[in-house]
Design a protein around this motif. Structure first.
Motif, PDB file in Angstrom:
ATOM      1  N   LEU A 264       0.938  -1.139   0.079  1.00 17.98           N
ATOM      2  CA  LEU A 264       0.017   0.204   0.056  1.00 17.98           C
ATOM      3  C   LEU A 264       0.767   1.269   0.030  1.00 17.98           C
ATOM      4  O   LEU A 264       1.969   1.289   0.625  1.00 17.98           O
ATOM      5  CB  LEU A 264      -0.677   0.036   1.244  1.00 17.98           C
ATOM      6  CG  LEU A 264      -1.692  -1.167   1.547  1.00 17.98           C
ATOM      7  CD1 LEU A 264      -2.266  -1.030   2.862  1.00 17.98           C
ATOM      8  CD2 LEU A 264      -2.808  -1.759   0.257  1.00 17.98           C
TER       9      LEU A 264
ATOM     10  N   LEU B  21      -7.310   5.840   0.513  1.00 23.47           N
ATOM     11  CA  LEU B  21      -6.605   4.580   0.000  1.00 23.47           C
ATOM     12  C   LEU B  21      -7.442   3.564  -0.289  1.00 23.47           C
ATOM     13  O   LEU B  21      -7.324   2.960  -1.546  1.00 23.47           O
ATOM     14  CB  LEU B  21      -5.859   4.000   1.159  1.00 23.47           C
ATOM     15  CG  LEU B  21      -5.027   2.759   0.898  1.00 23.47           C
ATOM     16  CD1 LEU B  21      -4.059   3.245   0.015  1.00 23.47           C
ATOM     17  CD2 LEU B  21      -4.455   2.045   2.233  1.00 23.47           C
TER      18      LEU B  21
ATOM     19  N   VAL C 226      -3.110   0.879  -4.213  1.00 22.99           N
ATOM     20  CA  VAL C 226      -2.864  -0.396  -3.522  1.00 22.99           C
ATOM     21  C   VAL C 226      -2.273  -1.401  -4.866  1.00 22.99           C
ATOM     22  O   VAL C 226      -2.726  -1.627  -5.963  1.00 22.99           O
ATOM     23  CB  VAL C 226      -4.431  -1.186  -3.511  1.00 22.99           C
ATOM     24  CG1 VAL C 226      -4.487  -2.513  -3.069  1.00 22.99           C
ATOM     25  CG2 VAL C 226      -4.893  -0.036  -2.246  1.00 22.99           C
TER      26      VAL C 226
ATOM     27  N   TYR D 279      -7.531   2.033  -5.669  1.00 25.70           N
ATOM     28  CA  TYR D 279      -8.251   0.695  -5.299  1.00 25.70           C
ATOM     29  C   TYR D 279      -9.500   0.203  -6.422  1.00 25.70           C
ATOM     30  O   TYR D 279      -9.875  -0.782  -6.502  1.00 25.70           O
ATOM     31  CB  TYR D 279      -8.837   1.257  -3.867  1.00 25.70           C
ATOM     32  CG  TYR D 279      -9.939   0.218  -3.233  1.00 25.70           C
ATOM     33  CD1 TYR D 279      -9.271  -0.867  -2.613  1.00 25.70           C
ATOM     34  CD2 TYR D 279     -11.303   0.448  -3.259  1.00 25.70           C
ATOM     35  CE1 TYR D 279     -10.260  -1.576  -1.960  1.00 25.70           C
ATOM     36  CE2 TYR D 279     -12.064  -0.405  -2.716  1.00 25.70           C
ATOM     37  CZ  TYR D 279     -11.843  -1.605  -2.055  1.00 25.70           C
ATOM     38  OH  TYR D 279     -12.446  -2.541  -1.500  1.00 25.70           O
TER      39      TYR D 279
ATOM     40  N   VAL E 175      -8.219  -6.383  -0.964  1.00 26.51           N
ATOM     41  CA  VAL E 175      -8.033  -5.561   0.426  1.00 26.51           C
ATOM     42  C   VAL E 175      -9.347  -5.814   1.361  1.00 26.51           C
ATOM     43  O   VAL E 175     -10.304  -5.440   0.875  1.00 26.51           O
ATOM     44  CB  VAL E 175      -7.936  -3.781   0.152  1.00 26.51           C
ATOM     45  CG1 VAL E 175      -7.473  -3.441   1.567  1.00 26.51           C
ATOM     46  CG2 VAL E 175      -6.666  -3.658  -0.764  1.00 26.51           C
TER      47      VAL E 175
END
Lengths: 266, 297
Positions: free
Chosen positions: B6, B51, B64, B69, B79
């Motif tokens: 990340l 994130l 990510v 994402y 995730v």
């Protein structure tokens, strides 16, 4: 499973895993049963020596017509709940983690609303017919359940109920605050629009505007309602009424996509 | 399992005139537990939400495995995230909550039961979440994050509301997940809560990075303290004053910061000072944490 069908399955599971959806469906059936029976009595029973207000097929059509006229609050509310419960309980976060494409989420909610709205329409028809038809046949001239005009009115009533639910989801996307949305729906459907329709209908040149109000558009699809009989209002053709309702749903959904479904989720 | 790193790069977010996150850059590696630390309101949750695609960054990027994402085909399976204990419908059962998200991460109802068992909620699976304690909600959030058996986990304040036993369990569980090669990012506003869990620390304050390193490097900056007990504290105070050491009373004795025990012992011996205890006390990470996060004021 495609992204969309997965989102639709998730929406279905979310809606059906709490009690509200069937409580509202039962409420709609019970409410329409009550109104249908009351309406059937008032149309067919008259004091000694006087003719009843309506008879025959007209009485039956008016009774079955209340499906849309008084029942549409329920699909509207369940439609908004698809969005507003997620905001209220902050489950929107989890929903958008599972599907970050917000258009897909909103689309799945609209499709589910259409389906659940049709189901509500069926629940309403069941309540209405179960209580209205026996009264019509016992006290009046008959239930006319096999009459093509009656069948058409009931089927279109189911269809319109589906459209109301879709419109409700669009409205929920614009007003995601649950209490505010429900209050706004009750105020608009029970107060603002009936008065607006009567007022606009009374002014020459403005009655054409009132035909484009959502309730009037829905009446146009079904063919009749209490309010449109009270005011002397021209209704749109049935297909145009459906398009007007879809237009409201599309405009609200678009606005919701640009506001609630574009915002940061914190 | 290919666990994604990340990474945030020059990340910034403004809410109106409030700068919640500013020019933040750090990287979270697979196979380790990383603590994301900062006081309440320092921008941790906003950063995690950026994130995960829930909040749009004003500047910079949050990635990510090198991509945003939302660009991943099944992000929820890559995730697993638990962001807040309040995101549950009170009228839905724990099992139904998981089942609602199962289709989108491609798992069935058996897997829902499995993760409920993993977090110890089997007995409560068919009870409504409205009746859950805060700790049970935390566990349900964790179960939701684990649903797809994801290679990366992002947990926001997962220790909040857990009893001491629960915190010990969580510690072992997170260590186990990282040992399997997963990327584990855990936020907390109390360093002590995650001190025994994390390998790496990222410390932010007022939306900006103030420290990023391994936990042991952070500990090294703390400096040791020497604990002394003596029946004649006034003579210890004289000695410290003579040597230019600070000497703070604590409990039954005194603490001399930044001076090794051997040096304090030698000085006491030379001065003929009677000592009943002489011990090195580990670095107080909480002090370091407070110093770091306070320094950004």
């Amino acid at each position: 499973m495609s992204r969309f069908t997965a989102a639709l399955a998730a929406e279905w599971r979310k809606l059906t895993s709490t009690a509200l959806w069937w409580v509202l469906a039962l409420g709609m059936a019970a409410y329409l049963a009550f109104v249908g029976a009351a309406m059937a009595f008032s149309l067919t029973v008259a004091p000694e020596g006087q003719a009843p207000p309506l008879g025959g097929l007209d009485a039956a059509l008016t009774v079955y017509g209340v499906l849309n006229a008084v029942g549409y609050v329920f699909p509207l509310v369940v439609g908004t709940l698809l969005v507003t419960t997620e905001v209220r309980h902050k489950t929107l976060t989890q929903t958008l983690l599972a599907e970050p494409r917000r258009g897909v989420v909103l689309g799945a909610k609209l499709v589910l609303a259409a389906g659940i709205g049709l189901l509500y329409g069926v629940a309403g028809v069941v309540g209405l017919v179960a209580a209205g038809a026996p009264v019509l046949s016992a006290v009046g001239d008959g239930a006319f359940l096999g009459d093509p005009q009656v069948v058409r009115a009931l089927l279109l009533g189911v269809l319109v109920t589906g459209l109301w639910a879709v419109l409700g989801t669009g409205f929920g996307a614009v007003v995601p605050h649950q209490v505010a949305a429900v209050v706004a729906i009750l105020a608009f459907t029970q107060f603002v629009e009936p008065i607006a329709r009567l007022a606009l209908g009374a002014v020459d040149g403005l009655s054409v505007v009132s035909a484009y109000l959502p309730g009037a558009a829905a009446d146009a699809v079904v063919g009749a309602s209490l309010v449109s009989q009270m005011g002397d209002v021209d209704l749109l053709p049935a297909w145009a009424g459906a398009l007007v309702l879809l237009g409201y749903a599309a405009a609200l959904t678009f606005a919701g996509r640009l506001t609630t479904f574009a915002r940061d989720v914190v | 399992m290919e666990a994604p790193a990340l990474e945030v790069v020059g990340l910034g977010k403004s809410f109106g005139s409030v700068r919640a996150v500013d020019d933040l850059s750090f990287r979270v590696e697979p196979g380790r537990v990383t603590g994301f630390l900062g006081p309440n309101g320092s921008g941790k949750t906003t950063t995690l939400r950026m994130l995960l695609g829930l909040v749009r960054p004003s500047d910079g990027r949050a990635l990510v495995g090198g991509h945003a994402y939302a660009e991943h085909p099944v992000p929820g399976a890559l995730v697993g995230a638990a962001l807040e204990a309040t995101g549950f419908h009170p009228g839905r059962t724990g099992a139904a909550h998981l089942a609602a998200y199962a289709p989108q991460v491609g798992v069935g109802r058996e897997r829902c039961r499995e993760v409920l068992e993993q977090v110890g909620l089997t007995a409560a699976a068919d009870r409504k979440v409205g009746g859950y304690s805060l700790g049970m909600r935390q566990h349900l959030g964790l179960a939701t994050a684990l649903l797809a058996d994801p290679p990366a986990l992002v947990l926001d304040e997962p220790a909040n509301g857990l009893d001491p036993e629960g915190i010990v369990w969580l510690r072992g569980f997170l260590r186990h997940l990282a040992a399997q090669g997963r990327t584990v990012l855990v936020s907390s506003h109390v360093l002590g809560e995650v001190q025994h869990t994390v390998d790496d620390v990222v410390v932010i304050a007022r939306g900006s990075l103030v420290h990023a390193s391994s936990l042991s490097e952070l500990a090294a900056t703390a400096g040791a303290r020497t604990y002394v007990e003596t029946p004649t504290p006034e003579r210890l105070a004289e000695l410290c004053a003579e040597r230019g050491w600070t000497c703070a009373p604590t409990g039954a004795g005194h603490e001399v910061p930044d001076v090794p025990a051997a040096e304090v012992g030698a000085a006491a011996y030379a001065a003929g000072l009677e000592l009943h205890q002489l011990a090195t006390r580990g670095a107080d990470l909480e002090d370091v944490f407070l110093r770091l996060t306070g320094a950004a004021a």
